[in-house]
Design a protein around this motif. Structure first.
Motif, PDB file in Angstrom:
ATOM      1  N   VAL A  70       0.831  -1.203   0.000  1.00 14.48           N
ATOM      2  CA  VAL A  70       0.000   0.000   0.000  1.00 14.48           C
ATOM      3  C   VAL A  70       0.870   1.260   0.000  1.00 14.48           C
ATOM      4  O   VAL A  70       0.525   2.275  -0.611  1.00 14.48           O
ATOM      5  CB  VAL A  70      -0.979  -0.006   1.192  1.00 14.48           C
ATOM      6  CG1 VAL A  70      -1.877   1.225   1.152  1.00 14.48           C
ATOM      7  CG2 VAL A  70      -1.836  -1.268   1.173  1.00 14.48           C
ATOM      8  N   SER A  71       2.027   1.203   0.660  1.00 13.98           N
ATOM      9  CA  SER A  71       2.936   2.347   0.642  1.00 13.98           C
ATOM     10  C   SER A  71       3.502   2.579  -0.751  1.00 13.98           C
ATOM     11  O   SER A  71       3.687   3.739  -1.159  1.00 13.98           O
ATOM     12  CB  SER A  71       4.076   2.140   1.643  1.00 13.98           C
ATOM     13  OG  SER A  71       3.589   2.156   2.977  1.00 13.98           O
ATOM     14  N   MET A  72       3.784   1.517  -1.497  1.00 16.97           N
ATOM     15  CA  MET A  72       4.214   1.697  -2.881  1.00 16.97           C
ATOM     16  C   MET A  72       3.108   2.348  -3.695  1.00 16.97           C
ATOM     17  O   MET A  72       3.350   3.261  -4.496  1.00 16.97           O
ATOM     18  CB  MET A  72       4.624   0.346  -3.492  1.00 16.97           C
ATOM     19  CG  MET A  72       5.982  -0.151  -3.064  1.00 16.97           C
ATOM     20  SD  MET A  72       6.525  -1.614  -4.005  1.00 16.97           S
ATOM     21  CE  MET A  72       5.684  -2.905  -3.102  1.00 16.97           C
ATOM     22  N   LEU A  73       1.874   1.882  -3.493  1.00 19.90           N
ATOM     23  CA  LEU A  73       0.750   2.431  -4.243  1.00 19.90           C
ATOM     24  C   LEU A  73       0.574   3.922  -3.970  1.00 19.90           C
ATOM     25  O   LEU A  73       0.276   4.704  -4.884  1.00 19.90           O
ATOM     26  CB  LEU A  73      -0.536   1.687  -3.876  1.00 19.90           C
ATOM     27  CG  LEU A  73      -1.837   2.192  -4.510  1.00 19.90           C
ATOM     28  CD1 LEU A  73      -1.780   2.096  -6.032  1.00 19.90           C
ATOM     29  CD2 LEU A  73      -3.031   1.417  -3.964  1.00 19.90           C
ATOM     30  N   TYR A  74       0.760   4.335  -2.702  1.00 15.86           N
ATOM     31  CA  TYR A  74       0.521   5.726  -2.350  1.00 15.86           C
ATOM     32  C   TYR A  74       1.776   6.601  -2.419  1.00 15.86           C
ATOM     33  O   TYR A  74       1.753   7.752  -1.976  1.00 15.86           O
ATOM     34  CB  TYR A  74      -0.180   5.818  -0.986  1.00 15.86           C
ATOM     35  CG  TYR A  74      -1.672   5.658  -1.190  1.00 15.86           C
ATOM     36  CD1 TYR A  74      -2.489   6.762  -1.401  1.00 15.86           C
ATOM     37  CD2 TYR A  74      -2.256   4.394  -1.286  1.00 15.86           C
ATOM     38  CE1 TYR A  74      -3.842   6.620  -1.657  1.00 15.86           C
ATOM     39  CE2 TYR A  74      -3.605   4.245  -1.552  1.00 15.86           C
ATOM     40  CZ  TYR A  74      -4.392   5.368  -1.737  1.00 15.86           C
ATOM     41  OH  TYR A  74      -5.736   5.233  -2.022  1.00 15.86           O
ATOM     42  N   ASP A  75       2.821   6.078  -3.029  1.00 16.36           N
ATOM     43  CA  ASP A  75       3.961   6.938  -3.376  1.00 16.36           C
ATOM     44  C   ASP A  75       3.495   7.935  -4.433  1.00 16.36           C
ATOM     45  O   ASP A  75       2.741   7.591  -5.350  1.00 16.36           O
ATOM     46  CB  ASP A  75       5.106   6.080  -3.913  1.00 16.36           C
ATOM     47  CG  ASP A  75       6.352   6.896  -4.170  1.00 16.36           C
ATOM     48  OD1 ASP A  75       6.436   7.512  -5.266  1.00 16.36           O
ATOM     49  OD2 ASP A  75       7.241   6.919  -3.313  1.00 16.36           O
ATOM     50  N   ARG A  76       3.926   9.183  -4.336  1.00 17.46           N
ATOM     51  CA  ARG A  76       3.454  10.243  -5.244  1.00 17.46           C
ATOM     52  C   ARG A  76       3.821   9.977  -6.698  1.00 17.46           C
ATOM     53  O   ARG A  76       3.210  10.542  -7.615  1.00 17.46           O
ATOM     54  CB  ARG A  76       4.025  11.595  -4.819  1.00 17.46           C
ATOM     55  CG  ARG A  76       5.552  11.635  -4.791  1.00 17.46           C
ATOM     56  CD  ARG A  76       6.071  13.000  -4.349  1.00 17.46           C
ATOM     57  NE  ARG A  76       7.512  13.003  -4.231  1.00 17.46           N
ATOM     58  CZ  ARG A  76       8.344  13.100  -5.258  1.00 17.46           C
ATOM     59  NH1 ARG A  76       7.856  13.189  -6.487  1.00 17.46           N
ATOM     60  NH2 ARG A  76       9.656  13.098  -5.077  1.00 17.46           N
ATOM     61  N   ARG A  77       4.825   9.118  -6.937  1.00 19.54           N
ATOM     62  CA  ARG A  77       5.212   8.824  -8.322  1.00 19.54           C
ATOM     63  C   ARG A  77       4.258   7.851  -9.012  1.00 19.54           C
ATOM     64  O   ARG A  77       4.242   7.748 -10.239  1.00 19.54           O
ATOM     65  CB  ARG A  77       6.632   8.252  -8.350  1.00 19.54           C
ATOM     66  CG  ARG A  77       7.709   9.266  -8.025  1.00 19.54           C
ATOM     67  CD  ARG A  77       9.033   8.618  -7.664  1.00 19.54           C
ATOM     68  NE  ARG A  77       8.987   8.008  -6.326  1.00 19.54           N
ATOM     69  CZ  ARG A  77      10.055   7.558  -5.677  1.00 19.54           C
ATOM     70  NH1 ARG A  77      11.259   7.640  -6.248  1.00 19.54           N
ATOM     71  NH2 ARG A  77       9.941   7.034  -4.467  1.00 19.54           N
ATOM     72  N   ILE A  78       3.469   7.111  -8.230  1.00 16.07           N
ATOM     73  CA  ILE A  78       2.481   6.183  -8.785  1.00 16.07           C
ATOM     74  C   ILE A  78       1.172   6.930  -8.920  1.00 16.07           C
ATOM     75  O   ILE A  78       0.598   7.385  -7.937  1.00 16.07           O
ATOM     76  CB  ILE A  78       2.308   4.947  -7.878  1.00 16.07           C
ATOM     77  CG1 ILE A  78       3.663   4.294  -7.603  1.00 16.07           C
ATOM     78  CG2 ILE A  78       1.337   3.965  -8.509  1.00 16.07           C
ATOM     79  CD1 ILE A  78       4.384   3.784  -8.832  1.00 16.07           C
ATOM     80  N   ARG A  79       0.685   7.054 -10.160  1.00 12.94           N
ATOM     81  CA  ARG A  79      -0.470   7.894 -10.445  1.00 12.94           C
ATOM     82  C   ARG A  79      -1.671   7.060 -10.898  1.00 12.94           C
ATOM     83  O   ARG A  79      -1.509   6.012 -11.527  1.00 12.94           O
ATOM     84  CB  ARG A  79      -0.134   8.905 -11.548  1.00 12.94           C
ATOM     85  CG  ARG A  79       1.126   9.726 -11.302  1.00 12.94           C
ATOM     86  CD  ARG A  79       0.976  10.640 -10.129  1.00 12.94           C
ATOM     87  NE  ARG A  79      -0.044  11.665 -10.357  1.00 12.94           N
ATOM     88  CZ  ARG A  79      -0.416  12.571  -9.458  1.00 12.94           C
ATOM     89  NH1 ARG A  79       0.111  12.550  -8.257  1.00 12.94           N
ATOM     90  NH2 ARG A  79      -1.329  13.464  -9.749  1.00 12.94           N
ATOM     91  N   PRO A  80      -2.885   7.506 -10.591  1.00 11.63           N
ATOM     92  CA  PRO A  80      -4.075   6.802 -11.090  1.00 11.63           C
ATOM     93  C   PRO A  80      -4.054   6.698 -12.606  1.00 11.63           C
ATOM     94  O   PRO A  80      -3.663   7.643 -13.304  1.00 11.63           O
ATOM     95  CB  PRO A  80      -5.233   7.706 -10.634  1.00 11.63           C
ATOM     96  CG  PRO A  80      -4.700   8.468  -9.478  1.00 11.63           C
ATOM     97  CD  PRO A  80      -3.247   8.695  -9.774  1.00 11.63           C
TER      98      PRO A  80
END
Length: 246
Positions: A213-223
């Motif tokens: 979940v922390s990887m998902l919510y890294d700012r570099r990962i975008r919807p």
């Protein structure tokens, strides 16, 4: 289990917990992310964020996450009120997941994540009426979350959690459905150290899941990012996550 529907052009994603066993391998390794290789953690990300058990491939082909503050509202319909437990879990998440802005909704807020707490006898009616918006159809699993994704991120999520079938099932449902409502929606039997696995007996926010979940919510990962777009970023994202997640 995840199922995907398209209604009026909006992709609606539903995932439900259906516990099928108590399989657990290498329990000692589940105690911290230090026991997992980079490849294992990145594979866990790919399996939960992009995997699809049921439905079209397109439904699971892009990143889904909240870009705005997640404001959680609890609607208690059960004899045993679980609002304090949910609020306690939600209050821990910003500390455990770097980049996630989530809190309980207050007066005047417009909640975008609703959690219904129900007794089992009311589960099907609540799912049909308040989640699926129909008087018919199946209410899968022992608990459920529905995600409404948009081009700029998840618009809202709605979960239904059963209160009266024991503390362990409640905790399991609370953790899994709230986390899956944040975006990593798939369940995979290979993820033995994860709550994103109906065969595991975990009922807490495991270190493996905190990394995902922390990887998902890294700012570099975008919807809206594709698997290949994310794949080029994940090694650098994971390197930073390892410094903050234990």
């Amino acid at each position: 289990m995840a199922a995907f529907r398209t209604v009026f052009g909006l992709m609606l994603l539903v995932t439900a917990l259906a516990v099928v066993g108590n399989f657990l391998a290498n329990p000692a390794r589940a105690e911290s992310i230090g026991g997992f290789s980079d490849d294992e953690l990145m594979d866990g990300f790919q399996k939960t964020v992009f995997g699809v058990e049921y439905g079209s491939v397109a439904a699971g082909s892009s990143v889904k996450k909240f870009e705005s503050t997640v404001l959680v509202r609890v609607i208690n319909l059960a004899d045993k009120d679980r609002q304090r437990q949910i609020a306690g879990f939600v209050s821990q998440l910003p500390r455990l997941v770097r980049g996630l802005d989530i809190r309980m909704a207050g007066p005047g807020d417009n909640p975008n994540f609703t959690v219904y707490v129900v007794d089992r006898a009311d589960y099907t009616d609540t799912v049909r009426t308040d989640v699926l918006g129909t008087s018919r159809g199946a209410a899968p699993g022992q608990c459920l979350v529905r995600v409404y994704p948009g081009s700029l991120g998840i618009v809202r999520s709605t979960a239904v959690i059963v209160s009266d079938e024991g503390d362990s099932l409640f905790r399991r449902c609370m953790v899994e459905e709230i986390l899956q409502g944040l975006g990593p929606m798939n369940d995979n039997a290979a993820l033995y150290a994860s709550v994103f696995n109906d065969r595991s007996r975990h009922d807490s926010f495991m270190p493996f899941d905190r990394a995902v979940v922390s990887m998902l919510y890294d700012r570099r990962i975008r919807p809206g990012m594709s698997r290949s777009e994310v794949g080029t970023l994940l090694p650098r994202v994971l390197a930073d996550v390892r410094r903050s997640v234990r």
